[in-house]
Design a protein around this motif. Structure first.
Motif, PDB file in Angstrom:
ATOM      1  N   ALA A  28       0.820  -1.208   0.000  1.00  8.24           N
ATOM      2  CA  ALA A  28       0.000   0.000   0.000  1.00  8.24           C
ATOM      3  C   ALA A  28       0.857   1.262   0.000  1.00  8.24           C
ATOM      4  O   ALA A  28       0.394   2.329   0.390  1.00  8.24           O
ATOM      5  N   GLY A  29       2.112   1.151  -0.449  1.00  2.01           N
ATOM      6  CA  GLY A  29       3.010   2.300  -0.423  1.00  2.01           C
ATOM      7  C   GLY A  29       3.714   2.422   0.914  1.00  2.01           C
ATOM      8  O   GLY A  29       3.396   1.727   1.879  1.00  2.01           O
ATOM      9  N   ILE A  30       4.687   3.339   0.985  1.00  4.25           N
ATOM     10  CA  ILE A  30       5.557   3.393   2.161  1.00  4.25           C
ATOM     11  C   ILE A  30       4.844   3.875   3.413  1.00  4.25           C
ATOM     12  O   ILE A  30       5.371   3.714   4.521  1.00  4.25           O
ATOM     13  N   GLU A  31       3.661   4.456   3.265  1.00  6.44           N
ATOM     14  CA  GLU A  31       2.885   4.847   4.444  1.00  6.44           C
ATOM     15  C   GLU A  31       2.109   3.665   5.017  1.00  6.44           C
ATOM     16  O   GLU A  31       1.547   3.767   6.111  1.00  6.44           O
ATOM     17  N   GLY A  32       2.076   2.558   4.294  1.00  4.04           N
ATOM     18  CA  GLY A  32       1.335   1.386   4.740  1.00  4.04           C
ATOM     19  C   GLY A  32       2.213   0.404   5.492  1.00  4.04           C
ATOM     20  O   GLY A  32       3.335   0.709   5.902  1.00  4.04           O
ATOM     21  N   GLN A  33       1.722  -0.800   5.639  1.00  5.69           N
ATOM     22  CA  GLN A  33       2.402  -1.830   6.415  1.00  5.69           C
ATOM     23  C   GLN A  33       3.490  -2.495   5.581  1.00  5.69           C
ATOM     24  O   GLN A  33       3.309  -2.784   4.407  1.00  5.69           O
ATOM     25  N   ARG A  34       4.613  -2.752   6.206  1.00  2.01           N
ATOM     26  CA  ARG A  34       5.704  -3.488   5.563  1.00  2.01           C
ATOM     27  C   ARG A  34       5.482  -4.982   5.723  1.00  2.01           C
ATOM     28  O   ARG A  34       5.084  -5.453   6.784  1.00  2.01           O
ATOM     29  N   VAL A  35       5.764  -5.718   4.651  1.00  2.00           N
ATOM     30  CA  VAL A  35       5.708  -7.177   4.686  1.00  2.00           C
ATOM     31  C   VAL A  35       7.096  -7.700   4.332  1.00  2.00           C
ATOM     32  O   VAL A  35       7.612  -7.420   3.248  1.00  2.00           O
ATOM     33  N   VAL A  36       7.701  -8.432   5.250  1.00  2.53           N
ATOM     34  CA  VAL A  36       9.000  -9.068   4.989  1.00  2.53           C
ATOM     35  C   VAL A  36       8.734 -10.513   4.599  1.00  2.53           C
ATOM     36  O   VAL A  36       8.217 -11.288   5.404  1.00  2.53           O
ATOM     37  N   GLN A  37       9.071 -10.860   3.376  1.00  2.00           N
ATOM     38  CA  GLN A  37       8.710 -12.167   2.830  1.00  2.00           C
ATOM     39  C   GLN A  37       9.964 -12.941   2.451  1.00  2.00           C
ATOM     40  O   GLN A  37      10.756 -12.503   1.618  1.00  2.00           O
ATOM     41  N   GLN A  38      10.125 -14.104   3.082  1.00  2.00           N
ATOM     42  CA  GLN A  38      11.222 -15.001   2.724  1.00  2.00           C
ATOM     43  C   GLN A  38      10.811 -15.928   1.580  1.00  2.00           C
ATOM     44  O   GLN A  38      11.562 -16.115   0.626  1.00  2.00           O
ATOM     45  N   GLU A  39       9.653 -16.530   1.710  1.00  2.00           N
ATOM     46  CA  GLU A  39       9.178 -17.504   0.722  1.00  2.00           C
ATOM     47  C   GLU A  39       8.887 -16.808  -0.607  1.00  2.00           C
ATOM     48  O   GLU A  39       8.341 -15.700  -0.642  1.00  2.00           O
ATOM     49  N   ILE A  40       9.264 -17.441  -1.690  1.00  2.00           N
ATOM     50  CA  ILE A  40       8.993 -16.891  -3.015  1.00  2.00           C
ATOM     51  C   ILE A  40       7.487 -16.694  -3.190  1.00  2.00           C
ATOM     52  O   ILE A  40       6.690 -17.560  -2.818  1.00  2.00           O
ATOM     53  N   PRO A  41       7.041 -15.545  -3.690  1.00  2.00           N
ATOM     54  CA  PRO A  41       5.594 -15.317  -3.841  1.00  2.00           C
ATOM     55  C   PRO A  41       4.952 -16.342  -4.767  1.00  2.00           C
ATOM     56  O   PRO A  41       5.553 -16.804  -5.742  1.00  2.00           O
ATOM     57  N   LYS A  42       3.709 -16.677  -4.467  1.00  2.00           N
ATOM     58  CA  LYS A  42       2.959 -17.597  -5.318  1.00  2.00           C
ATOM     59  C   LYS A  42       2.759 -16.965  -6.697  1.00  2.00           C
ATOM     60  O   LYS A  42       2.578 -15.757  -6.824  1.00  2.00           O
ATOM     61  N   GLY A  43       2.798 -17.796  -7.711  1.00  2.00           N
ATOM     62  CA  GLY A  43       2.603 -17.305  -9.067  1.00  2.00           C
ATOM     63  C   GLY A  43       3.849 -16.760  -9.719  1.00  2.00           C
ATOM     64  O   GLY A  43       3.780 -16.197 -10.819  1.00  2.00           O
ATOM     65  N   ALA A  44       5.006 -16.920  -9.072  1.00  2.00           N
ATOM     66  CA  ALA A  44       6.252 -16.467  -9.693  1.00  2.00           C
ATOM     67  C   ALA A  44       6.488 -17.230 -10.991  1.00  2.00           C
ATOM     68  O   ALA A  44       6.294 -18.441 -11.049  1.00  2.00           O
ATOM     69  N   PRO A  45       6.908 -16.543 -12.058  1.00  2.00           N
ATOM     70  CA  PRO A  45       7.145 -17.241 -13.324  1.00  2.00           C
ATOM     71  C   PRO A  45       8.289 -18.239 -13.195  1.00  2.00           C
ATOM     72  O   PRO A  45       9.172 -18.086 -12.337  1.00  2.00           O
ATOM     73  N   PRO A  46       8.308 -19.257 -14.034  1.00  2.00           N
ATOM     74  CA  PRO A  46       9.314 -20.314 -13.900  1.00  2.00           C
ATOM     75  C   PRO A  46      10.740 -19.835 -14.111  1.00  2.00           C
ATOM     76  O   PRO A  46      11.678 -20.493 -13.642  1.00  2.00           O
ATOM     77  N   TRP A  47      10.924 -18.706 -14.796  1.00  2.00           N
ATOM     78  CA  TRP A  47      12.294 -18.241 -15.035  1.00  2.00           C
ATOM     79  C   TRP A  47      12.905 -17.551 -13.812  1.00  2.00           C
ATOM     80  O   TRP A  47      14.114 -17.279 -13.790  1.00  2.00           O
ATOM     81  N   VAL A  48      12.098 -17.252 -12.783  1.00  2.00           N
ATOM     82  CA  VAL A  48      12.639 -16.700 -11.538  1.00  2.00           C
ATOM     83  C   VAL A  48      13.309 -17.841 -10.771  1.00  2.00           C
ATOM     84  O   VAL A  48      12.658 -18.803 -10.373  1.00  2.00           O
TER      85      VAL A  48
END
Length: 297
Positions: free
Chosen positions: A63-83
């Motif tokens: 939601a932009g820098i005024e919103g909540q930060r999410v620290v994510q270790q796991e690769i996001p769902k739906g990542a393309p196969p070339w990532v």
């Protein structure tokens, strides 16, 4: 989703779709997701070698820098196969599948996930328990203490050279300076963390009125923290040339070592908008950092 809010950007050999391209991530500065993605297109060829084969964490602001930060270790769902990705063992048991850095297109795809600030391991995917970076974070209590940070970084450079290491410096884009020494991958993460702690304490002992290794803020007494915790297994550090989620979109920037003596240099000296001009003028001061790897003293 309308086609008007989606653009495609070329990064390396790929074209990457940026959805909701006009979404403002830095509302006060008028910086959109498209602006962030274009920045990573620009710096990708310089930034990606520093992330090659390293597991990454995504620091996202959906939601932009005024919103909540999410620290994510796991690769996001739906990542393309070339990532690229890698399964890494966690200290407490189990595994986590990280994105692996090194491809400029991956940086741009991460920007589309609202990842403003990628963070990277100090080890590579093939030997995650053998770091090739010794990292010191000089963290000031406030902006008025940055002169002490510069002095501490210069003193730390002398200390590391005395132990046979080659120091490199980076303003973090946030508050302080990282001093990094490249290592041969011969020592475990635990050994690197312990030795970093000893060297950090040695530095603080030389200037106890201005430097400390005390982790609790109430014990620091307004002194600059010599933080060596980033050397712990699976901990990450802000990537070189990463944008910080702060007003003005400051950037973590590797320095020519002598720039530490310049009183005009501070942690947020360069931004998303001004960094490309610096690259054109100075290039990447860390381009040959790996050539200076030494054994852990």
């Amino acid at each position: 989703m309308s086609r008007s809010d989606t653009i495609e950007l070329r990064a390396g050999r790929r074209r990457v779709a940026i959805t909701h391209a006009d979404k403002l991530l830095f509302a006060a500065d008028g910086i959109s997701k498209a602006d962030l993605a274009r920045y990573y297109v620009r710096v990708g060829p310089v930034m990606s070698p520093h992330l090659r084969d390293r597991p990454l964490n995504l620091w996202r602001w959906n939601a932009g820098i005024e919103g909540q930060r999410v620290v994510q270790q796991e690769i996001p769902k739906g990542a393309p196969p070339w990532v690229r990705r890698t399964e890494v063992v966690k200290r407490g048991g189990g595994t986590v599948c990280h994105i692996v850095g090194g491809d400029p297109a991956t940086l741009v795809w991460m920007a589309n996930q609202n990842c403003i600030t990628p963070h990277a391991w100090s080890a590579r995917r093939d030997r995650p328990d053998r770091p090739d970076r010794l990292i010191f974070d000089l963290d000031p209590p406030g902006a008025d203490a940055f002169g002490i940070v510069r002095d501490a970084a210069l003193a730390l450079g002398e200390l590391l050279r005395a132990h046979g290491l080659v120091p490199f410096a980076m303003v973090t884009g946030s508050k302080g300076v990282h001093v990094v020494a490249p290592l041969r991958r011969t020592a475990t993460a635990d050994a690197v963390r312990d030795r970093a702690g000893e060297l950090g304490q040695e530095l603080a002992d030389r200037d106890p009125d201005r430097l400390t290794t005390a982790w609790r803020k109430e014990k620091r007494g307004g002194r600059v923290l010599v933080d060596t915790a980033r050397n712990t297994y699976a901990q990450t550090v802000v990537a070189p040339y990463a944008v910080r989620a702060l007003p003005g979109a400051p950037v973590a920037v590797p320095l020519v070592w002598e720039e530490l003596e310049d009183p005009g240099v501070h942690a947020q000296r360069w931004t998303l908008r001004t960094l490309p001009e610096r690259l054109d003028a100075v290039g990447d001061p860390w381009a040959d950092i790996a050539r200076h790897a030494r054994a852990l003293p």
